[in-house]
Design a protein around this motif. Structure first.
Motif, PDB file in Angstrom:
ATOM      1  N   SER A 181     -11.400  31.801  14.707  1.00  0.00           N
ATOM      2  CA  SER A 181     -11.213  31.280  13.359  1.00  0.00           C
ATOM      3  C   SER A 181      -9.702  31.246  13.132  1.00  0.00           C
ATOM      4  CB  SER A 181     -11.957  32.148  12.338  1.00  0.00           C
ATOM      5  OG  SER A 181     -12.090  31.472  11.098  1.00  0.00           O
ATOM      6  N   HIS A 182      -9.244  31.594  11.959  1.00  0.00           N
ATOM      7  CA  HIS A 182      -7.805  31.500  11.670  1.00  0.00           C
ATOM      8  C   HIS A 182      -7.344  32.750  10.935  1.00  0.00           C
ATOM      9  CE1 HIS A 182      -8.606  30.658   7.345  1.00  0.00           C
ATOM     10  NE2 HIS A 182      -9.733  30.184   7.834  1.00  0.00           N
ATOM     11  N   ILE A 183      -6.047  33.058  11.050  1.00  0.00           N
ATOM     12  CA  ILE A 183      -5.524  34.200  10.282  1.00  0.00           C
ATOM     13  C   ILE A 183      -4.473  33.779   9.266  1.00  0.00           C
ATOM     14  CG2 ILE A 183      -6.095  35.956  12.021  1.00  0.00           C
ATOM     15  CD1 ILE A 183      -3.082  36.003  12.736  1.00  0.00           C
ATOM     16  N   PHE A 207     -10.663  38.030   3.853  1.00  0.00           N
ATOM     17  CA  PHE A 207     -11.780  37.766   4.763  1.00  0.00           C
ATOM     18  C   PHE A 207     -11.812  36.351   5.329  1.00  0.00           C
ATOM     19  CE2 PHE A 207     -12.916  41.093   1.743  1.00  0.00           C
ATOM     20  CZ  PHE A 207     -13.225  42.121   2.612  1.00  0.00           C
ATOM     21  N   ASP A 208     -11.430  35.377   4.528  1.00  0.00           N
ATOM     22  CA  ASP A 208     -11.456  33.979   4.957  1.00  0.00           C
ATOM     23  C   ASP A 208     -10.694  33.832   6.274  1.00  0.00           C
ATOM     24  OD1 ASP A 208     -11.195  31.260   5.317  1.00  0.00           O
ATOM     25  OD2 ASP A 208     -10.336  30.850   3.344  1.00  0.00           O
ATOM     26  N   GLY A 209     -11.385  33.463   7.339  1.00  0.00           N
ATOM     27  CA  GLY A 209     -10.744  33.260   8.637  1.00  0.00           C
ATOM     28  C   GLY A 209     -10.512  34.551   9.391  1.00  0.00           C
ATOM     29  N   ASN A 210      -9.827  35.492   8.748  1.00  0.00           N
ATOM     30  CA  ASN A 210      -9.503  36.768   9.390  1.00  0.00           C
ATOM     31  C   ASN A 210     -10.754  37.469   9.919  1.00  0.00           C
ATOM     32  OD1 ASN A 210      -6.459  37.347   8.683  1.00  0.00           O
ATOM     33  ND2 ASN A 210      -7.386  36.396   6.889  1.00  0.00           N
ATOM     34  N   ASN A 242      -2.635  27.157  11.456  1.00  0.00           N
ATOM     35  CA  ASN A 242      -2.648  26.417  10.179  1.00  0.00           C
ATOM     36  C   ASN A 242      -4.000  25.783   9.863  1.00  0.00           C
ATOM     37  OD1 ASN A 242      -1.685  25.185   7.781  1.00  0.00           O
ATOM     38  ND2 ASN A 242      -1.173  23.308   8.886  1.00  0.00           N
ATOM     39  N   GLU A 243      -5.020  26.613   9.723  1.00  0.00           N
ATOM     40  CA  GLU A 243      -6.315  26.079   9.313  1.00  0.00           C
ATOM     41  C   GLU A 243      -6.278  25.671   7.849  1.00  0.00           C
ATOM     42  OE1 GLU A 243     -10.436  26.041   7.751  1.00  0.00           O
ATOM     43  OE2 GLU A 243      -8.741  27.237   7.094  1.00  0.00           O
ATOM     44  N   GLU A 244      -5.557  26.451   7.038  1.00  0.00           N
ATOM     45  CA  GLU A 244      -5.662  26.277   5.583  1.00  0.00           C
ATOM     46  C   GLU A 244      -4.997  24.996   5.080  1.00  0.00           C
ATOM     47  OE1 GLU A 244      -7.579  27.791   3.764  1.00  0.00           O
ATOM     48  OE2 GLU A 244      -7.893  29.833   4.430  1.00  0.00           O
ATOM     49  N   GLY A 245      -3.951  24.553   5.752  1.00  0.00           N
ATOM     50  CA  GLY A 245      -3.312  23.314   5.290  1.00  0.00           C
ATOM     51  C   GLY A 245      -2.572  23.463   3.982  1.00  0.00           C
ATOM     52  N   THR A 248     -17.800  33.012  12.939  1.00  0.00           N
ATOM     53  CA  THR A 248     -18.358  33.810  11.850  1.00  0.00           C
ATOM     54  C   THR A 248     -17.433  33.668  10.652  1.00  0.00           C
ATOM     55  OG1 THR A 248     -18.778  35.390  13.590  1.00  0.00           O
ATOM     56  CG2 THR A 248     -19.403  36.053  11.403  1.00  0.00           C
ATOM     57  N   HIS A 249     -17.989  33.461   9.476  1.00  0.00           N
ATOM     58  CA  HIS A 249     -17.144  33.179   8.310  1.00  0.00           C
ATOM     59  C   HIS A 249     -17.871  33.629   7.052  1.00  0.00           C
ATOM     60  CE1 HIS A 249     -14.113  30.987   5.980  1.00  0.00           C
ATOM     61  NE2 HIS A 249     -13.490  30.728   7.120  1.00  0.00           N
ATOM     62  N   ILE A 250     -17.105  34.031   6.041  1.00  0.00           N
ATOM     63  CA  ILE A 250     -17.736  34.216   4.730  1.00  0.00           C
ATOM     64  C   ILE A 250     -18.187  32.847   4.230  1.00  0.00           C
ATOM     65  CG2 ILE A 250     -16.543  36.351   4.093  1.00  0.00           C
ATOM     66  CD1 ILE A 250     -14.605  34.542   2.412  1.00  0.00           C
ATOM     67  N   GLY A 298     -14.621  22.636   5.240  1.00  0.00           N
ATOM     68  CA  GLY A 298     -14.271  22.412   6.643  1.00  0.00           C
ATOM     69  C   GLY A 298     -13.920  23.719   7.333  1.00  0.00           C
ATOM     70  N   HIS A 299     -14.142  23.772   8.633  1.00  0.00           N
ATOM     71  CA  HIS A 299     -13.777  24.952   9.440  1.00  0.00           C
ATOM     72  C   HIS A 299     -13.314  24.458  10.805  1.00  0.00           C
ATOM     73  CE1 HIS A 299     -15.463  27.773   6.594  1.00  0.00           C
ATOM     74  NE2 HIS A 299     -16.547  27.044   6.508  1.00  0.00           N
ATOM     75  N   ASP A 300     -12.606  25.331  11.525  1.00  0.00           N
ATOM     76  CA  ASP A 300     -12.192  24.983  12.883  1.00  0.00           C
ATOM     77  C   ASP A 300     -13.397  24.601  13.743  1.00  0.00           C
ATOM     78  OD1 ASP A 300      -9.331  25.516  12.582  1.00  0.00           O
ATOM     79  OD2 ASP A 300      -9.916  27.608  12.372  1.00  0.00           O
TER      80      ASP A 300
HETATM   81 ZN   LIG Z   1     -11.500  29.787   6.659  1.00  0.00          ZN
END
Ligand SMILES: [Zn+2]
Length: 418
Positions: free
Chosen positions: A91-93, A102-105, A136-139, A198-200, A366-368
């Protein structure tokens, strides 16, 4: 050999929820905010610190590290057969300016916890296991969103991503270089056997249904439109009601229909008007022109097509009825991305075996994983977050859900990796 020394059957394996929680809280201190959130924007000094921490943990767990030219990081645990493509998770940090812990992390550290658990029990998989984090997932600081995974999947070029600048004019290329994360691997030149994320949930459905695991089958297709209704400005006093060309009155009928269509295409239909521009926006002038946004979403492209046809037919009918011009312009669209049946079922089977309550889910965000789904069989696991809130410092998730999602990830990955 003492039976106690035998490795446990993998189905009985459980991750260490406390260790995962501690790692989440430790990473969240980098860029931690007063309100309990995290501000760790992509390619900042804080992002470098976060990356270094995670990479350090990965090295401690015996993983080898590869970085590609857009700064995506792959952390690899070898298998028995290293010619097989790895079963990957990640995912992304990076976070939003008012992001949560939690988002990504969670997706990245859940992957690390899977590896730590396999290490604890001395389990070797047939295929290698890899944990990735994508740049840079969040943009938020640099557009486009899902930049690292997008370059990896060939959605846009490395040069395009490198040239993106933040509000201060700093480029992705320069910032990536500054934090020391320009690797040598060509993005996309990295095999993937299967991908899980895995993601919230970032929405309220699981909590509302009191379920622990969302078995994600697809990411919603999105269409964005501008709709313009053209009437005629006139004085609000002298012009009688029957002789007006009130663009706002006509526009509101179309806006209502956008929402009605969202309701009609339940359970996954979404219809939103989020932006309205009234001209001339004066209290005593009948509005002559209204421009507003329309956002339509659903789980398959066929359903979005029907919603598109519905709103166009309705607008044509209202235009004929009122004599006002209604134009609908598609400004961007993202196709729906179904996930691979084998991966979706692996997630569902794992939730069932582990005895966690679960339900089918779709992702409205959207997600990776959306880009990975174009390259390899892919699935996602959702867990509830408090009140469905994300991209907010108050974003929260329960430790037992964090643990459950990671156990599902472990079992689903083991099923694929052998
Ligand atoms: Zn995310």
């Amino acid at each position: 050999m003492n039976p106690k020394d035998l490795p446990p059957p993998t189905e009985a394996l459980r991750i260490n929820g406390e260790r995962l929680w501690d790692s989440l809280m430790t990473l969240a201190r980098i860029g931690g905010t007063d309100k309990g959130g995290v501000c760790r924007l992509a390619l900042t000094e804080l992002d470098r610190q976060g990356r270094d921490l995670v990479v350090g943990w990965a090295r401690d767990a015996g993983l080898s590290i590869t970085v590609d030219q857009i700064g995506n990081v792959f952390m690899r645990r070898p298998g028995r057969n290293n010619s097989l493509p790895p079963v990957m998770t990640g995912s992304h940090i990076d976070t939003q300016p008012t992001g949560g812990k939690f988002d990504g992390n969670y997706g990245v550290l859940a992957g690390l916890e899977v590896v730590r658990t396999l290490n604890d029990h001395g389990i070797q998989t047939e295929a290698p296991i890899e944990v990735a984090f994508w740049t840079n997932e969040e943009g938020s600081r640099f557009v486009p969103v899902m930049m690292g995974s997008g370059v990896f999947a060939g959605a846009f070029t490395l040069e395009h991503a490198y040239a993106a600048t933040d509000t201060e004019g700093k480029s992705v290329k320069d910032e990536l270089t500054r934090i020391g994360y320009v690797g040598s691997e060509v993005p996309g030149q990295h095999p993937i056997g299967a991908y899980f994320e895995t993601h919230i949930e970032q929405g309220p459905v699981l909590e509302d249904n009191d379920k622990t695991i969302g078995v994600v089958s697809a990411v919603l297709g999105i269409r964005w439109y501008d709709c313009t209704v053209t009437g005629m400005e006139a004085h609000a006093g002298p012009t009688p009601m029957g002789l007006r060309k009130d663009a706002l009155q006509v526009a509101t009928r179309v806006m209502q229909e956008v929402v009605a269509i969202g309701n009609r295409y339940a359970p996954h239909g979404r219809g939103t008007v989020g932006m309205v521009n009234v001209h001339p926006n004066s209290r005593n002038v009948i509005p002559g022109r209204v421009k507003f946004s329309m956002d339509l979403r659903n789980s398959t492209d066929a359903l979005v097509d029907q919603m598109d046809a519905d709103i166009r037919a309705y607008a044509a009918q209202v235009a004929a009825e009122t004599g006002l011009k209604i134009e609908i312009e598609l400004v961007s669209h993202y196709p729906a991305q179904p996930f691979h049946a084998d991966c979706v079922q692996a997630v569902q089977r794992a939730a069932e075996r582990l005895g966690y309550s679960h339900m089918p889910a779709v992702s409205g965000a959207g997600h990776d994983a959306v880009y990975m789904a174009k390259l390899a069989p892919t699935g996602m696991i959702f867990i509830p977050c408090k009140d469905g809130i994300s991209h907010n410092e108050i974003e929260d998730a329960k430790p037992e859900h964090i643990t459950a999602g990671c156990n599902v990830l472990l079992q689903a990955m083991l099923e694929r990796a052998g």
